[in-house]
Design a protein around this motif. Structure first.
Motif, short mmCIF file in Angstrom:
data_model
loop_
_atom_site.label_atom_id
_atom_site.label_comp_id
_atom_site.label_asym_id
_atom_site.label_seq_id
_atom_site.Cartn_x
_atom_site.Cartn_y
_atom_site.Cartn_z
N LYS A 1 49.82 61.87 34.36
CA LYS A 1 49.15 63.12 33.97
C LYS A 1 47.89 63.35 34.79
CE LYS A 1 50.94 63.38 29.32
NZ LYS A 1 50.67 63.41 27.91
N SER A 2 47.26 62.27 35.22
CA SER A 2 46.02 62.40 35.99
C SER A 2 45.87 61.24 36.96
CB SER A 2 44.82 62.45 35.05
OG SER A 2 44.70 61.21 34.37
N ALA A 3 44.96 61.41 37.92
CA ALA A 3 44.66 60.35 38.89
C ALA A 3 43.18 60.41 39.22
CB ALA A 3 45.50 60.54 40.15
N ALA A 4 42.63 59.26 39.56
CA ALA A 4 41.22 59.17 39.94
C ALA A 4 41.06 58.02 40.94
CB ALA A 4 40.35 58.91 38.72
N MET A 5 40.13 58.18 41.85
CA MET A 5 39.85 57.13 42.82
C MET A 5 39.15 55.97 42.11
SD MET A 5 41.02 57.83 45.71
CE MET A 5 42.07 59.24 45.94
N LEU A 6 39.42 54.75 42.58
CA LEU A 6 38.73 53.57 42.04
C LEU A 6 37.36 53.46 42.69
CD1 LEU A 6 41.39 50.69 42.03
CD2 LEU A 6 40.76 52.24 40.18
N GLY A 7 36.44 52.85 41.99
CA GLY A 7 35.14 52.55 42.57
C GLY A 7 35.29 51.42 43.58
N ALA A 8 34.31 51.26 44.46
CA ALA A 8 34.38 50.26 45.52
C ALA A 8 34.56 48.84 44.98
CB ALA A 8 33.12 50.35 46.39
N ALA A 9 33.79 48.47 43.98
CA ALA A 9 33.86 47.10 43.45
C ALA A 9 35.25 46.80 42.89
CB ALA A 9 32.79 46.90 42.38
N GLU A 10 35.83 47.75 42.16
CA GLU A 10 37.16 47.53 41.59
C GLU A 10 38.23 47.47 42.68
OE1 GLU A 10 39.97 49.05 37.89
OE2 GLU A 10 38.30 50.30 38.52
N ALA A 11 38.12 48.34 43.68
CA ALA A 11 39.08 48.32 44.80
C ALA A 11 39.01 46.99 45.53
CB ALA A 11 38.79 49.48 45.76
N GLU A 12 37.81 46.46 45.73
CA GLU A 12 37.66 45.18 46.41
C GLU A 12 38.24 44.04 45.58
OE1 GLU A 12 33.47 44.93 47.40
OE2 GLU A 12 33.79 46.07 49.26
N ARG A 13 37.98 44.07 44.28
CA ARG A 13 38.48 43.01 43.39
C ARG A 13 40.01 42.99 43.37
NH1 ARG A 13 40.19 43.25 38.46
NH2 ARG A 13 39.37 45.32 38.03
N ILE A 14 40.62 44.15 43.31
CA ILE A 14 42.08 44.24 43.22
C ILE A 14 42.77 43.89 44.54
CG2 ILE A 14 43.96 45.94 42.97
CD1 ILE A 14 42.20 47.17 40.71
N THR A 15 42.19 44.35 45.65
CA THR A 15 42.86 44.14 46.95
C THR A 15 42.51 42.82 47.62
OG1 THR A 15 41.09 45.23 48.21
CG2 THR A 15 42.89 46.63 47.39
N GLY A 16 41.33 42.30 47.33
CA GLY A 16 40.87 41.11 48.04
C GLY A 16 40.22 41.43 49.37
N TYR A 17 40.05 42.70 49.66
CA TYR A 17 39.42 43.15 50.90
C TYR A 17 38.09 43.84 50.59
CZ TYR A 17 44.01 42.72 53.23
OH TYR A 17 45.19 42.27 53.75
N HIS A 18 37.24 43.94 51.63
CA HIS A 18 35.99 44.70 51.51
C HIS A 18 36.26 46.16 51.86
CE1 HIS A 18 33.50 41.21 50.93
NE2 HIS A 18 34.03 40.64 51.97
N VAL A 19 35.56 47.08 51.21
CA VAL A 19 35.66 48.50 51.56
C VAL A 19 35.36 48.63 53.04
CG1 VAL A 19 34.56 50.75 51.25
CG2 VAL A 19 35.17 49.38 49.26
N GLY A 20 36.15 49.43 53.73
CA GLY A 20 36.04 49.56 55.18
C GLY A 20 37.01 48.62 55.89
N GLY A 21 37.60 47.70 55.11
CA GLY A 21 38.56 46.75 55.66
C GLY A 21 39.78 46.61 54.76
N ILE A 22 39.99 47.58 53.86
CA ILE A 22 41.13 47.52 52.94
C ILE A 22 42.39 47.96 53.66
CG2 ILE A 22 42.17 48.44 50.82
CD1 ILE A 22 39.37 48.63 49.63
N SER A 23 43.36 47.07 53.68
CA SER A 23 44.66 47.34 54.30
C SER A 23 45.70 47.52 53.19
CB SER A 23 45.07 46.17 55.20
OG SER A 23 46.37 46.40 55.74
N PRO A 24 46.74 48.31 53.46
CA PRO A 24 47.82 48.41 52.48
C PRO A 24 48.69 47.14 52.48
CG PRO A 24 48.36 49.70 54.40
CD PRO A 24 46.95 49.22 54.60
N PHE A 25 48.56 46.33 53.54
CA PHE A 25 49.35 45.11 53.68
C PHE A 25 48.54 43.89 53.22
CE2 PHE A 25 50.94 47.98 56.98
CZ PHE A 25 52.29 48.00 56.67
N GLY A 26 49.20 42.95 52.56
CA GLY A 26 48.56 41.69 52.21
C GLY A 26 47.52 41.78 51.11
N GLN A 27 47.62 42.78 50.25
CA GLN A 27 46.66 42.90 49.16
C GLN A 27 46.90 41.78 48.14
OE1 GLN A 27 46.59 46.84 47.45
NE2 GLN A 27 45.92 47.78 49.36
#
Length: 156
Positions: free
Chosen positions: A82-108
């Motif tokens: 029904k809806s979508a929202a961007m994640l905050g930087a800290a949550e994106a980093e925690r989930i992916t294991g990458y730093h913002v600016g270095g988040i890859s779709p591969f190897g998360q």
């Protein structure tokens, strides 16, 4: 600098042919994807930024041309939410294991469903983050879709 990252290892393990591009990452750039495209001399339409979002209750990975903005209503529709929202930087980093600016779709760290802007797949080669700041990986769009089991949709 070491070129081995979880992303490059994932691509190698999948048997994908890819080419790495390094550039001087600018942490103060207003738009990281655009800065990477400019630094590498790659048209922004084929350098895809990796964004992490929440569609309904699901965390998703979104690949969009660096010169475009994701339409959250279109993303929600593509994800069946029904809806979508961007994640905050800290949550994106925690989930992916990458730093913002270095988040890859591969190897998360945690695998997320991947959505890619359909128009980007028309290019013979596309470029995505290679798993660290200042590293991009160029590959065939079909390989990206196959390895990530990505869903193509009009997102921008």
């Amino acid at each position: 600098m070491a070129k081995s990252t979880p992303a490059t290892l994932a691509l190698q393990n999948a048997g994908v042919t890819f080419q790495l591009h390094e550039y001087d990452y600018d942490p103060n750039a207003a738009r990281i994807g655009m800065q990477a495209a400019e630094a590498l001399g790659i048209e922004p339409a084929r350098l895809l930024k990796t964004l992490m979002a929440k569609a309904g209750d699901e965390i998703v990975c979104v690949l969009a041309p660096s010169d475009r903005e994701v339409n959250l209503k279109r993303l929600a529709a593509a994800a069946g939410a029904k809806s979508a929202a961007m994640l905050g930087a800290a949550e994106a980093e925690r989930i992916t294991g990458y730093h913002v600016g270095g988040i890859s779709p591969f190897g998360q760290k945690k695998r997320a469903r991947v959505f890619v802007e359909q128009a980007a797949l028309a290019h013979p080669r596309i470029v995505v983050n290679g798993g660290r700041r200042g590293l991009q990986a160029e590959l065939a769009p079909a390989d990206l879709v196959l390895v990530l089991n990505a869903t193509a949709a009009e997102l921008c």
